[in-house]
Design an enzyme around this catalytic site. Sequence first.
Site, mmCIF file in Angstrom:
data_model
loop_
_atom_site.group_PDB
_atom_site.id
_atom_site.type_symbol
_atom_site.label_atom_id
_atom_site.label_comp_id
_atom_site.label_asym_id
_atom_site.label_seq_id
_atom_site.Cartn_x
_atom_site.Cartn_y
_atom_site.Cartn_z
ATOM 1 N N CYS A 70 0.810 -1.217 0.000
ATOM 2 C CA CYS A 70 0.000 0.000 0.000
ATOM 3 C C CYS A 70 0.847 1.273 0.000
ATOM 4 C CB CYS A 70 -0.967 0.001 1.182
ATOM 5 S SG CYS A 70 -0.200 -0.356 2.777
ATOM 6 N N HIS A 93 -2.664 6.522 4.616
ATOM 7 C CA HIS A 93 -1.241 6.580 4.943
ATOM 8 C C HIS A 93 -0.631 7.885 4.441
ATOM 9 C CE1 HIS A 93 -1.578 2.614 6.335
ATOM 10 N NE2 HIS A 93 -0.891 1.941 5.429
#
Length: 334
Positions: free
Chosen positions: A129, A242
């Site tokens: 990710c 994130h």
Amino acid sequence: MRDYKVAILGATGAVGREMMKILAERNFPVGELHLLASERSAGKVVAWQGKPIQIELACEAAFEGIDIVLGAAENDIARQFAPAIVKAGAVFVDNSSAFRMDPDVPLVVPEINPEDVKNHHGIISNPNCSTIITATAVNALNAISPIRSMVVSTYQAVSGAGAGGPIELSEQVEALRQGRAVEPKVFPYQIAFNLIPQIGSEQYEGYTSEEMKMQNEGRRIMHLPDLKVTCTCVRVPVVRSHSISATLHFDRKISVSQAQRAIAQAPGCKLVDSLRKQQYPMPLDTSDQDTVFVGRIRQDLTDENGLTLWCCGDQIRKGAATNAVQIAELLIEK
């Protein structure tokens, strides 16, 4: 365009549920949707597109007649069922790390290396990710001048650890508010009002497995076999999305204005970059959507051929489920 028989392996997890949502959002031509999970979930019924779908047991026979399998399960499950998926004639778009470094398995971010899809032999890997978010943010700069090296720090949301991460954060905040002791279960230490500078186990010279993914996967995605990356991954008390700080060193100098123009035009990116106006990427703004926000672009003060930037992206969507569905879209286009 014909309809396709699609299966989601690990359909009841956070990424699997998000894959269901994104297939509907993007109007993927699903003729049949098969939701595969363990014995614990098999037999339960969930709704998709207004219709009930019964969750099926993940077994080798479940892949017969399937065109595309979206993998949202752990490495061991991916390895267990990959041979059966390929044997059945389906293409396995796998979100685990089981096959990411296999030279015979393409590792794809559609905005960066879509042409690699055609090299598959039944399996295509979805990158990590944080790697997806970072590579999407910097690829336009790599096109101007090849990236020699990167110094990266990731600030990873608790939902990156699975559905239990946000629950644990919420429970700990409430416990501390009431003056009660916290009991870490998902994370090794208290995550509420804290940072944990370890994600993954030690892999190489004091670097964790999560930290080495940025170099190893970045090389394959951007076709930079000599790229060097030093990375620190930190778990932060943020629910979703994130954030990454990256300092890039290029073969030649790229000005800040050049970088801003390139990123503003790059697929999958949005430039949010005005320190004077207090405009920069933040997790709250980038959650539950698919664009990587990029800002805080400035010259590196240690290298005249360097730039530093900050980016944020939803790691469940673009960092996992959406990227997998985009790969599936490339498959049916090609």
